[in-house]
Write a protein that holds these residues in place. Structure first.
Motif, mmCIF file in Angstrom:
data_model
loop_
_atom_site.group_PDB
_atom_site.id
_atom_site.type_symbol
_atom_site.label_atom_id
_atom_site.label_comp_id
_atom_site.label_asym_id
_atom_site.label_seq_id
_atom_site.Cartn_x
_atom_site.Cartn_y
_atom_site.Cartn_z
ATOM 1 N N ARG A 1 -8.070 2.486 12.835
ATOM 2 C CA ARG A 1 -7.873 2.574 11.393
ATOM 3 C C ARG A 1 -6.841 3.655 11.160
ATOM 4 O O ARG A 1 -6.733 4.613 11.918
ATOM 5 C CB ARG A 1 -9.184 2.926 10.693
ATOM 6 N N TRP A 2 -6.057 3.487 10.096
ATOM 7 C CA TRP A 2 -5.016 4.469 9.797
ATOM 8 C C TRP A 2 -5.468 5.406 8.708
ATOM 9 O O TRP A 2 -5.987 4.971 7.681
ATOM 10 C CB TRP A 2 -3.734 3.765 9.360
ATOM 11 N N LEU A 3 -5.271 6.697 8.925
ATOM 12 C CA LEU A 3 -5.507 7.711 7.908
ATOM 13 C C LEU A 3 -4.156 8.157 7.372
ATOM 14 O O LEU A 3 -3.296 8.603 8.133
ATOM 15 C CB LEU A 3 -6.242 8.924 8.490
ATOM 16 N N LEU A 4 -3.983 8.018 6.066
ATOM 17 C CA LEU A 4 -2.753 8.463 5.430
ATOM 18 C C LEU A 4 -2.935 9.899 4.993
ATOM 19 O O LEU A 4 -4.053 10.348 4.730
ATOM 20 C CB LEU A 4 -2.419 7.551 4.248
ATOM 21 N N SER A 5 -1.852 10.657 4.874
ATOM 22 C CA SER A 5 -1.958 12.077 4.530
ATOM 23 C C SER A 5 -2.521 12.284 3.131
ATOM 24 O O SER A 5 -3.125 13.304 2.860
ATOM 25 C CB SER A 5 -0.610 12.768 4.668
ATOM 26 N N SER A 6 -2.317 11.307 2.249
ATOM 27 C CA SER A 6 -2.938 11.347 0.917
ATOM 28 C C SER A 6 -3.077 9.920 0.422
ATOM 29 O O SER A 6 -2.399 9.010 0.913
ATOM 30 C CB SER A 6 -2.098 12.176 -0.065
ATOM 31 N N ALA A 7 -3.927 9.718 -0.552
ATOM 32 C CA ALA A 7 -4.197 8.379 -1.061
ATOM 33 C C ALA A 7 -3.015 7.777 -1.808
ATOM 34 O O ALA A 7 -3.003 6.588 -2.088
ATOM 35 C CB ALA A 7 -5.422 8.405 -1.966
ATOM 36 N N SER A 8 -2.032 8.585 -2.133
ATOM 37 C CA SER A 8 -0.874 8.053 -2.862
ATOM 38 C C SER A 8 0.392 8.046 -2.012
ATOM 39 O O SER A 8 1.490 7.883 -2.527
ATOM 40 C CB SER A 8 -0.646 8.878 -4.128
ATOM 41 N N CYS A 9 0.246 8.201 -0.713
ATOM 42 C CA CYS A 9 1.426 8.346 0.148
ATOM 43 C C CYS A 9 1.871 6.993 0.720
ATOM 44 O O CYS A 9 1.545 6.642 1.852
ATOM 45 C CB CYS A 9 1.170 9.347 1.258
ATOM 46 N N VAL A 10 2.623 6.267 -0.075
ATOM 47 C CA VAL A 10 3.184 4.998 0.367
ATOM 48 C C VAL A 10 4.077 5.222 1.577
ATOM 49 O O VAL A 10 4.116 4.395 2.503
ATOM 50 C CB VAL A 10 3.954 4.317 -0.786
ATOM 51 N N GLU A 11 4.773 6.344 1.622
ATOM 52 C CA GLU A 11 5.650 6.643 2.752
ATOM 53 C C GLU A 11 4.886 6.668 4.082
ATOM 54 O O GLU A 11 5.415 6.242 5.113
ATOM 55 C CB GLU A 11 6.397 7.964 2.528
ATOM 56 N N ASP A 12 3.649 7.155 4.064
ATOM 57 C CA ASP A 12 2.837 7.128 5.287
ATOM 58 C C ASP A 12 2.567 5.691 5.713
ATOM 59 O O ASP A 12 2.662 5.357 6.899
ATOM 60 C CB ASP A 12 1.500 7.838 5.068
ATOM 61 N N ALA A 13 2.218 4.847 4.761
ATOM 62 C CA ALA A 13 1.957 3.431 5.065
ATOM 63 C C ALA A 13 3.216 2.772 5.614
ATOM 64 O O ALA A 13 3.162 2.012 6.596
ATOM 65 C CB ALA A 13 1.460 2.704 3.824
ATOM 66 N N LEU A 14 4.360 3.071 5.011
ATOM 67 C CA LEU A 14 5.622 2.500 5.487
ATOM 68 C C LEU A 14 5.948 2.988 6.895
ATOM 69 O O LEU A 14 6.515 2.245 7.698
ATOM 70 C CB LEU A 14 6.764 2.821 4.520
ATOM 71 N N SER A 15 5.564 4.224 7.221
ATOM 72 C CA SER A 15 5.831 4.731 8.574
ATOM 73 C C SER A 15 5.027 3.964 9.610
ATOM 74 O O SER A 15 5.504 3.727 10.723
ATOM 75 C CB SER A 15 5.549 6.229 8.665
ATOM 76 N N VAL A 16 3.815 3.558 9.264
ATOM 77 C CA VAL A 16 2.990 2.763 10.177
ATOM 78 C C VAL A 16 3.651 1.405 10.421
ATOM 79 O O VAL A 16 3.746 0.936 11.558
ATOM 80 C CB VAL A 16 1.560 2.594 9.617
ATOM 81 N N ILE A 17 4.152 0.792 9.346
ATOM 82 C CA ILE A 17 4.826 -0.505 9.467
ATOM 83 C C ILE A 17 6.091 -0.355 10.308
ATOM 84 O O ILE A 17 6.368 -1.173 11.186
ATOM 85 C CB ILE A 17 5.144 -1.077 8.069
ATOM 86 N N ALA A 18 6.859 0.689 10.051
ATOM 87 C CA ALA A 18 8.094 0.927 10.818
ATOM 88 C C ALA A 18 7.784 1.149 12.294
ATOM 89 O O ALA A 18 8.482 0.621 13.168
ATOM 90 C CB ALA A 18 8.851 2.120 10.235
ATOM 91 N N ALA A 19 6.755 1.923 12.591
ATOM 92 C CA ALA A 19 6.378 2.163 13.990
ATOM 93 C C ALA A 19 5.965 0.865 14.672
ATOM 94 O O ALA A 19 6.290 0.642 15.857
ATOM 95 C CB ALA A 19 5.259 3.198 14.066
#
Length: 191
Positions: free
Chosen positions: A109-127
């Motif tokens: 499961r992925w933990l994002l740095s904050s609940a509003s951090c779309v950039e974290d989600a995009l980094s998972v997709i990019a990786a």
């Protein structure tokens, strides 16, 4: 899914499923993330839930989607990767602070740095895109055989000969077209 919007095409590979948020690229294109809320919906369905998304973040997501599509398409046809696409994928990957965690059920499961951090989600997709384009995963990149789709997909079938990005849409559409053409050619044949 929310009424009035096309369903998401979901697959087993995060990066290529993300590129599927724009389908029928060579026909009547279908945008499946037309609003920030729809991007949030897609992220939630894929285990990357965020509580908010701005129009600017949606633009970043679409830029990443198109970059992954361009790079995956080039990799599938054994062409040089577009420099600008590689740069966007690398930038999105480096800008996130998501962390993979193991659940008690043995799932990632992925933990994002904050609940509003779309950039974290995009980094998972990019990786994820980096791992498939770099050939680090068992499978091969291919392009959908549908002339209106031609989406890049990751083929993990045993024979690595899959032809369609999604059998339930592109594959069935092509089989139905062949069947109808055959019936028009032989109108007296039994059903």
């Amino acid at each position: 899914m929310r009424a009035g919007f096309p369903d998401f095409r979901l697959g087993n590979v995060l990066a290529t499923s993300f590129t599927g948020t724009l389908s029928e690229r060579h026909g009547d294109a279908v945008e499946r993330i037309p609003t920030p809320q729809r991007l949030m919906d897609w992220l939630a369905v894929n285990g990357l839930a965020v509580e908010g998304c701005t129009t600017a973040q949606l633009d970043l997501a679409r830029e990443l989607r198109e970059s992954i599509h361009a790079a995956a398409t080039a990799a599938a046809i054994h062409d040089a990767l577009p420099t600008s696409a590689v740069q966007v994928i690398n930038d999105r990957s480096a800008q996130g602070r998501a962390a993979a965690v193991l659940t008690p059920e043995g799932k990632r499961r992925w933990l994002l740095s904050s609940a509003s951090c779309v950039e974290d989600a995009l980094s998972v997709i990019a990786a994820d895109a980096i791992s498939i384009i770099a050939g680090e995963r068992d499978g091969r990149l291919a392009l959908c055989a549908s002339p209106t789709c031609q989406a890049a997909f990751f083929d993990t079938s045993q024979s690595r000969t899959r032809r369609w990005c999604d059998m339930n849409t592109c594959g069935n559409r092509q089989k139905k077209a062949r069947f109808n053409a055959s019936r028009r050619k032989n109108p007296g044949s039994a059903d």
